[in-house]
Design a protein around this motif. Structure first.
Motif, PDB file in Angstrom:
ATOM      1  N   UNK A   1       0.770  -0.890  -0.131  1.00  0.00           N
ATOM      2  CA  UNK A   1      -0.572  -0.307   0.398  1.00  0.00           C
ATOM      3  C   UNK A   1       0.761   1.578   0.016  1.00  0.00           C
ATOM      4  N   UNK A   2       0.571   1.715  -1.295  1.00  0.00           N
ATOM      5  CA  UNK A   2       0.840   3.431  -1.018  1.00  0.00           C
ATOM      6  C   UNK A   2       0.324   4.413  -0.647  1.00  0.00           C
ATOM      7  N   UNK A   3       0.544   5.216   0.469  1.00  0.00           N
ATOM      8  CA  UNK A   3      -0.274   5.490   0.594  1.00  0.00           C
ATOM      9  C   UNK A   3      -0.010   7.875   1.431  1.00  0.00           C
ATOM     10  N   UNK A   4      -0.560   8.369   2.368  1.00  0.00           N
ATOM     11  CA  UNK A   4      -0.491   9.473   2.195  1.00  0.00           C
ATOM     12  C   UNK A   4       1.403  10.009   3.158  1.00  0.00           C
ATOM     13  N   UNK A   5       1.488   9.470   3.350  1.00  0.00           N
ATOM     14  CA  UNK A   5       2.962   8.922   3.696  1.00  0.00           C
ATOM     15  C   UNK A   5       3.929   9.456   2.783  1.00  0.00           C
ATOM     16  N   UNK A   6       3.829   9.349   1.608  1.00  0.00           N
ATOM     17  CA  UNK A   6       4.904   9.026   0.067  1.00  0.00           C
ATOM     18  C   UNK A   6       4.702  10.291  -0.401  1.00  0.00           C
ATOM     19  N   UNK A   7       3.699  11.016  -0.090  1.00  0.00           N
ATOM     20  CA  UNK A   7       3.748  12.552  -0.275  1.00  0.00           C
ATOM     21  C   UNK A   7       4.027  13.946   0.868  1.00  0.00           C
ATOM     22  N   UNK A   8       3.870  13.253   1.921  1.00  0.00           N
ATOM     23  CA  UNK A   8       4.075  13.798   3.371  1.00  0.00           C
ATOM     24  C   UNK A   8       3.681  13.493   4.247  1.00  0.00           C
ATOM     25  N   UNK A   9       4.507  14.097   5.307  1.00  0.00           N
ATOM     26  CA  UNK A   9       3.875  13.379   6.735  1.00  0.00           C
ATOM     27  C   UNK A   9       3.359  14.812   7.767  1.00  0.00           C
ATOM     28  N   UNK A  10       3.368  15.787   7.149  1.00  0.00           N
ATOM     29  CA  UNK A  10       3.483  16.975   7.332  1.00  0.00           C
ATOM     30  C   UNK A  10       2.263  17.364   6.985  1.00  0.00           C
ATOM     31  N   UNK A  11       0.542  17.705   8.275  1.00  0.00           N
ATOM     32  CA  UNK A  11      -0.564  18.157   7.666  1.00  0.00           C
ATOM     33  C   UNK A  11      -0.603  19.529   7.269  1.00  0.00           C
ATOM     34  N   UNK A  12      -1.235  19.326   5.897  1.00  0.00           N
ATOM     35  CA  UNK A  12      -1.700  20.455   5.053  1.00  0.00           C
ATOM     36  C   UNK A  12      -1.004  20.998   3.395  1.00  0.00           C
ATOM     37  N   UNK A  13       0.377  19.925   3.845  1.00  0.00           N
ATOM     38  CA  UNK A  13       1.822  20.665   2.990  1.00  0.00           C
ATOM     39  C   UNK A  13       1.164  19.346   1.977  1.00  0.00           C
ATOM     40  N   UNK A  14       1.991  19.932   0.522  1.00  0.00           N
ATOM     41  CA  UNK A  14       1.316  18.874  -0.274  1.00  0.00           C
ATOM     42  C   UNK A  14       2.862  18.826  -0.992  1.00  0.00           C
ATOM     43  N   UNK A  15       2.352  17.432  -1.265  1.00  0.00           N
ATOM     44  CA  UNK A  15       3.814  17.138  -2.137  1.00  0.00           C
ATOM     45  C   UNK A  15       4.148  16.602  -3.398  1.00  0.00           C
TER      46      UNK A  15
END
Length: 1106
Positions: free
Chosen positions: A757-771
């Motif tokens: 599974x690839x989830x949100x953690x691939x893009x960023x772990x900072x809430x509100x940030x865009x990856x």
């Protein structure tokens, strides 16, 4: 050639020495006995700096302003170049010692000094004593320079001082021409006249002025073509005033205007002011139709051109024909697309040579024909060279003299040296210095080498001749090389514009004589190591390339001043140890030799001056002393899959500056490890945290269970490329967080077999940030358990243009609606994805072996679609802008929406009849149709396609009829045994038959029974054909015939095709070709024993006369 590269070397040394001395000048020297030698050392260095500036000035003056003719001056100039290179060695050895002393001082104080004091030690103005670093040997060499230079000067006794650019050896031209001596330019002449007389297009600068430029390299015949146009009676009748002006290098509006006036009035003119001259010219041409030929224009200044053109507005119509070698000049002046003059054809080349050698009977004696053909080949279709060598052999019957001309270097022949060399060298002398360096360095490539832009720029980068301010960040291919992209690309394009390179199939090609010019100008400083025989490296060679070399090298001395060794193709030197032991002054070593691993570690520590090291990525154990290295490796690459890397890095300190990448204090340790390392992968990576200036990172065989803290850290702001490949040795894998890297442009992730599974953690772990704010290309491969991709929000991946996914057999869907800039999507072996949803940005869609795919929805912006082996695909939506469609092995595709702009259709394998024939009737713009392998099993013909230009039918036994195709230009037929009826093909230009298996009557009708008023070329490759019948009256436009038929015995009618320009008979042992051809066609014959393997082989090497 004067010391172009020696001048560059000494200039580099001057700049380096100045930078080293600047902080020292600012530091007062203590008055003590120990400072005496240091002061003397500094005085010597300053004297060296002044001497090097004089050497540089002299070399530059010789390059720009002198034609050296005296042997003594040539010798002194050669010795001065040696001194220039020696000065560079002195400075670099001094720099090495300075840097070594600084690092040693830093190490000594590291354990017992404060951070502040340690920082002070490393400050430039607190460097080590200068005199000891200078060294006795360097001091001796420097003293030799000082003494020698006092006796070196240049005067008029040594040669002729020239005005740059040197054009005195090129005679001014005029409009007179001997039409009988011109071969092969009739069609070009007709084209130029049509363009010239057509007026101007919407890009014309005004209603009165039309400018057409003829562009090509020196010696091609631009002036001759302009003369033919100028002397054409139709042209002269169309104008009231015609003027020819030879312009050359100095574009002086005053002088040119005066020349035009004198040509019109036939009277001398005493006016000297430009305004008065332009007023007079306006009076002479007012209301008239005016033709002006400007021959040999070099001006690239727009203001000069605009000033010159001002009085031409007085004419009712002014047409200007310009000849130039430079595309940039053409673009400056033209009001319509310029005309690029081509080389002569092989047949035209032979005819011109024959006419030049044998003036009266145009026949070369039989025993000289084979030699003559090879001489023509040597001229490489350049008219000036053909006429020059031909005139040397006029009335010459001695075979040995012909062999001498064939085997001699072109520049060793007096007539060639005096006539061809000045014409070609003029273009060189008009180039700025940086382009001269780039051009001459191309002699390291062999003749006929495909000069790919990336490879050429890489060479220039290694030789430090690119004047660039920044590294290229645009390359997303994951290449191991930094390219000085923008600057190098601009230099490459300038060489193309100046006709030093011609572009063919996206690569540069250098004409043989242009390559000879580069070799001639390089002197003996450049050397190519080629072949399979032991070779002695010339003692004064500085730059060496290795091309397809498989033996040992030899040296005549115990040391050699080689500056660069660069492997281009299959470099394999069997005695690398000798090479490395003798060449201690190397700055560049770029080899892929498989013996490198064994030889390099033993000698690399002595290569103190090495700047660039490229080759196998494993670092040799002795690399740590090389503190002057600029590039090695070009990015950090580690492989955990097997412990092939016996030298694992213990410490990696990187220091990036805007113009270079310097690796300081690289330390490697020879490690004997078990096959599977005991130390966890993430701990190894954690300890190898690189400098934040890292630009590219590649990791292979990693367990992908956890990652070091620095991977993905936003502080790595220069990181643009990441390649991460896992292993199947562990389970429970995951992807790292990479989306926070601000300038990441390319990511490739693969072989994570157990990542699910690839989830949100691939893009960023900072809430509100865009990856992934800058990512352009994303690739996933061999992710066998990957089933879900989620966590992509609006605003992520704003720049993503390419998405490539392969061998991910459990992935069922993509978040493609979140990719706002996606242009290219490739899916391969993704068997669970069933639908490609509708999208608005896709332009290129490629799908391979996706067994579960059943629907592709409408893609409004799609231009290219490639579908291969999708057995369940049944429906494709409307594609309003699709230009090209490739379909292979999609037997259930029955529904395809509207394709109103489709121009190219390739089909292969069984397709549903409804789909194919239902579409063909509704493709008004279709120009190219290819039908391969049984696609037409159940249909005897294709519809009438009025706009079809090319048709390729391959292995379609079911087809029996070709309909009337009024616009068809090119037809290719392969293995269609049932084809029985062929309709009219009135526009056919090219016919290719490859094992067509046609009945004799069908073949005869195809070749002779249908009128082919425009048929220009016939190519036949067939094992079974025994007899071929041609009717010359029906083939009046035929100029080329190519045959490769092993059993062909008869070719009726061939002797009547007297207008043929190319006859290629390859692999036809049973055909008595010499008895079939009349004498006038023998020169057009290209006869070979080896057959062609493919039809396209006939368009390969045109100069094999075996």
């Amino acid at each position: 050639m004067a010391g172009l590269f020696a001048s560059m070397a000494v200039k580099w040394a001057i700049d380096k020495l100045s930078s080293l001395l600047t902080p020292v000048r600012q530091t007062p020297v203590a008055s003590s006995s120990s400072s005496s030698s240091s002061s003397q050392g500094l005085d010597d260095l300053r004297m060296l700096e002044r001497t090097m500036r004089r050497i540089h000035a002299t070399l530059m003056d010789a390059e720009e302003h002198w034609n050296i003719r005296e042997e003594s001056a040539t010798l002194r100039l050669r010795e001065l170049k040696e001194l220039a290179y020696g000065a560079e060695d002195v400075v670099e050895e001094y720099e090495y010692e300075v840097n070594r002393c600084r690092l040693e001082a830093a190490d000594r104080c590291a354990s017992n000094c404060s951070k502040r004091k340690r920082h002070e030690v490393l400050q430039p103005n607190r460097g080590p004593t200068m005199a000891p670093a200078f060294g006795y040997q360097n001091k001796t060499r420097f003293d030799e320079m000082k003494v020698y230079y006092k006796h070196f000067s240049m005067s008029d006794n040594d040669g002729e001082r020239r005005i740059v650019p040197d054009i005195h050896s090129v005679r001014p031209t005029n409009y007179l021409v001997d039409k009988e001596s011109i071969i092969g330019r009739e069609l070009d002449k007709k084209t130029i006249i049509e363009k010239l007389m057509s007026g101007h297009d919407n890009n014309a600068v005004s209603d009165y002025l039309s400018v057409l430029a003829i562009v090509g390299m020196g010696g091609l015949g631009k002036t001759t073509l302009a003369q033919l146009v100028y002397n054409d009676q139709t042209v002269h009748r169309s104008y009231d005033v015609c003027v020819w002006v030879y312009v050359s290098d100095h574009f002086d509006s005053t002088n040119l205007t005066k020349k035009i006036i004198v040509s019109i009035t036939k009277e001398s003119n005493n006016l000297s002011e430009l305004v008065d001259l332009q007023d007079k010219l306006g009076q002479e041409i007012r209301g008239k139709r005016f033709l002006l030929v400007l021959d040999d224009v070099w001006n690239e200044r727009k203001d000069c051109w605009e000033t010159f053109c001002k009085p031409l507005s007085a004419a009712r119509q002014c047409n200007i024909l310009v000849t130039t070698r430079n595309v940039a000049v053409a673009r400056l002046v033209q009001t319509m697309p310029h005309f690029t003059i081509d080389h002569l054809s092989p047949h035209e080349s032979w005819t011109l040579f024959e006419r030049t050698v044998a003036v009266h009977d145009n026949i070369i004696q039989g025993n000289l024909v084979d030699i003559a053909k090879k001489i023509v080949q040597k001229c490489d279709r350049l008219p000036l060279a053909i006429k020059t060598l031909g005139s040397m052999l006029r009335y010459e019957s001695d075979e040995s003299r012909w062999i001498d001309v064939l085997e001699s270097e072109l520049w060793d022949l007096d007539k060639a040296h005096n006539e061809i060399l000045p014409a070609l060298e003029l273009s060189y002398k008009n180039m700025p210095m940086h382009l001269k360096l780039c051009f001459v360095s191309l002699c390291l490539f062999p003749k006929d080498y495909s000069l790919k832009k990336s490879e050429v720029i890489s060479l220039w980068g290694l030789l430090d001749i690119l004047q660039c301010d920044e590294w290229n960040n645009e390359d997303e291919s994951g290449s191991q090389y930094f390219l000085f992209g923008r600057t190098g690309s601009r230099y490459y394009d300038e060489l193309v514009q100046r006709s030093f390179l011609q572009i063919s199939f996206n690569s540069g090609i250098m004409h043989d004589l242009i390559h000879d010019l580069a070799c001639h100008l390089s002197g003996n400083e450049f050397f190519r190591l080629e072949g399979d025989k032991p070779v002695e490296i010339p003692q004064n060679a500085r730059f060496m390339s290795i091309i397809d070399y498989h033996t040992s090298v030899q040296f005549s001395a115990s040391s050699h001043p080689l500056w660069a060794i660069i492997g281009l193709e299959r470099d394999e030197v069997t005695n690398l140890e000798l090479l490395f032991s003798i060449c201690k002054n190397l700055r560049v070593l770029a080899l892929s030799d498989r013996n490198l691993h064994e030889a390099l570690p033993r000698y690399i520590s002595s290569m103190k001056l090495l700047r660039h090291l490229e080759g196998p990525w494993n670092a040799p154990s002795g690399i740590y002393p090389l503190i002057n290295l600029h590039t090695f490796p070009h990015f950090l690459q580690l492989d955990f899959s097997e412990v092939e890397c016996l030298h694992m890095p213990l410490q990696l300190g990187l220091n990036f500056t805007p113009k270079e990448v310097r690796y300081e204090n690289l330390q490697y340790q020879y490690m004997q490890q078990p096959k599977y390392p005991i130390v966890p992968h993430n701990q190894i990576l954690e300890s190898l945290r690189p400098h934040e200036g890292l630009r590219r990172l590649a990791i292979y065989g990693y367990n992908c269970q956890s990652y070091p803290s620095w991977l993905g850290d936003a502080s790595f702001s220069k990181l643009t490329n990441i390649v991460l490949y896992g292993t199947d040795k562990v389970t429970q894998q995951c992807v790292p967080t990479l989306g926070e890297l601000p300038f990441l442009k390319y990511v490739s992730i693969g072989r994570m077999y157990y990542m699910e599974h690839i989830g949100r953690e691939f893009c960023t772990r900072i809430p509100g940030n865009k990856g992934f704010s800058s990512l352009k290309t994303l690739e996933f491969s061999n992710m066998l358990h990957w089933s879900k991709w989620s966590g992509v929000d609006d605003g992520d991946f704003p720049c993503l243009s390419s998405l490539i996914i392969s061998d991910c057999n459990r992935l069922s869907s993509l978040p493609s609606d979140r990719f706002s800039s996606l242009h290219y999507l490739k899916l391969s072996n993704c068997n669970v994805i069933g639908v490609i949803p509708a999208g608005g940005t896709l332009r290129d869609l490629e799908i391979r072996v996706c067994n579960g795919l059943h629907t592709i929805r409408t893609q409004p912006a799609l231009l290219i679609m490639w579908l291969y082996d999708c057995p369940k695909l049944g429906a494709v939506g409307t594609m309003p802008k699709l230009n090209k469609l490739d379909i292979q092995k999609c037997p259930n595709l029955t529904s395809v929406g509207s394709l109103p702009e489709l121009t190219t259709l390739n089909t292969e394998g069984n397709l549903a009849d409804v789909m194919l024939f239902g579409q063909l009737d509704h493709l008004p713009l279709l120009h190219y149709l290819s039908i391969w392998y049984n696609t037409l099993m159940d249909n005897p013909t294709i519809p009438v396609l009025h706009n079809l230009k090319e048709l390729d039918i391959h292995s379609c036994p079911g087809i029996t009829k070709l309909p009337f195709l009024p616009s068809l230009l090119k037809l290719r037929i392969c293995r269609c045994p049932d084809l029985d009826v062929i309709g009219s093909l009135p526009s056919l230009n090219t016919l290719h038959l490859w094992d067509p298996l046609l009945k004799d009557k069908v073949l005869c009708r195809l070749l002779n029974g249908i009128d082919h008023p425009w048929l220009n070329c016939i190519s036949i490759l067939c094992e079974t054909m025994t007899n071929l019948s041609l009717e010359p009256k029906r083939l009046s436009s035929l100029r080329k015939i190519r045959l490769s038929c092993a059993n062909l015995q008869y070719c009726d009618g061939l002797s009547g095709l007297t207008f043929l320009e190319e006859i290629k008979i390859w692999g036809c042992p049973k055909l008595p070709i010499h008895s079939l051809l009349p004498r006038q066609l023998q020169s057009a014959l290209d006869l070979r024993d080896a057959p062609a393997s493919f039809i396209d082989d006939f368009d390969g090497d045109m100069w094999d006369f075996e």
